[in-house]
Design an enzyme around this catalytic site. Sequence first.
Site, PDB file in Angstrom:
ATOM      1  N   GLU A 211      22.765  82.639  37.173  1.00 40.10           N
ATOM      2  CA  GLU A 211      22.776  83.183  35.819  1.00 40.10           C
ATOM      3  C   GLU A 211      23.616  84.446  35.719  1.00 40.10           C
ATOM      4  OE1 GLU A 211      18.908  84.650  37.766  1.00 40.10           O
ATOM      5  OE2 GLU A 211      20.171  82.876  37.810  1.00 40.10           O
TER       6      GLU A 211
ATOM      7  N   ASN B 237      13.292  78.968  33.256  1.00 37.42           N
ATOM      8  CA  ASN B 237      13.247  77.690  33.970  1.00 37.42           C
ATOM      9  C   ASN B 237      11.825  77.272  34.290  1.00 37.42           C
ATOM     10  OD1 ASN B 237      16.023  77.088  34.059  1.00 37.42           O
ATOM     11  ND2 ASN B 237      16.333  78.379  35.851  1.00 37.42           N
TER      12      ASN B 237
ATOM     13  N   HIS C 204      14.422  73.176  33.499  1.00 38.00           N
ATOM     14  CA  HIS C 204      15.836  73.458  33.779  1.00 38.00           C
ATOM     15  C   HIS C 204      16.765  72.969  32.663  1.00 38.00           C
ATOM     16  CE1 HIS C 204      15.522  75.128  37.847  1.00 38.00           C
ATOM     17  NE2 HIS C 204      14.495  74.306  38.005  1.00 38.00           N
TER      18      HIS C 204
END
Length: 322
Positions: A236, A201, A206
């Site tokens: 995640e 990220n 993102h």
Amino acid sequence: MQHWMIEDLYAKIFDSTVVAIGITDQQGKYVMVNPAWCRMMGYSATEAESLHVNDVTPPEDRGSSSMNFARLISGEIPGIRLSRRYLRKDGSCFWADLHVSRVIHDDGATVELVGIFVNIDPQIKAESDLQEMNKKLTGTNQELQRAMEELEKLARHDSLTQLYNRRVLNEILEHEIQRSIRSKRGMAVALADVDDFKKVNDNYGHDVGDLALIELAKVLSHEIRTTDFVGRWGGEEFLFIFPETTCEGAMIVIERVREQVENIRIPIPGGELAFTVSIGLSYHMGNDNVYTIVNEADQAMYKAKQAGKNRCLQYQTGCPKT
């Protein structure tokens, strides 16, 4: 009652009745109509005498009208009742409930046809409106059903990955633990976490991170059995539930998942992004609760990360005998 009185009564009924009466000869020409017929059709009685049945029938209906007329004249049928359309003098049409019968001569031949009808246009339009309303209601109900199904899906699935969400996974866990207790057969729970996902990220944004999670979800759902479950536990992290399985069988599946994740490639500016997962597994015979089993899988997953990442570890030492 004298004959002239009967004829006078018939004449009064003919003139005063609210139903339309039209009398035609064998060629279909009007020979007599009553005032109700004139009001409905827009013609005077004198004008009606120059009209043929086809003149008051919409062009598209004349074929069936002529066929019915011929059957009546020939005596094939004694009478007929049907709903049909009439064409007014002003060109407008209306629906009527028509009853036609033959006027029989003394020798048995048909002399004339008497048609009696009432205007049922309001009923026909009401039925049409009702059918249209029912059609719209059916469409609305179908749209509502689809909306409810979509809401149900949204309530049970993660919006990004389309996998089960945490609430549903907890429900499944409770159910499968109870089933394991009843069946005395083992079950496994595994927790997978993307290695160094924060760097993905931070370095690529993102949008790339979301794409990586979407592709990961496809691999996770593809590699499990149809009887297994997988969902997004949070961020995640992804949770697997393996009902009625052996410890060895569950380890084979998560190792296969880990290997397939290594093959994922996400296009990025200047190249491709690859990533790995660490997976921890806990195996039980239905003798524990959700918190304990998930916590054990979580501990095993962090041990896998500490051991170098991109690997699968089991919380228990060795697989228990089942």
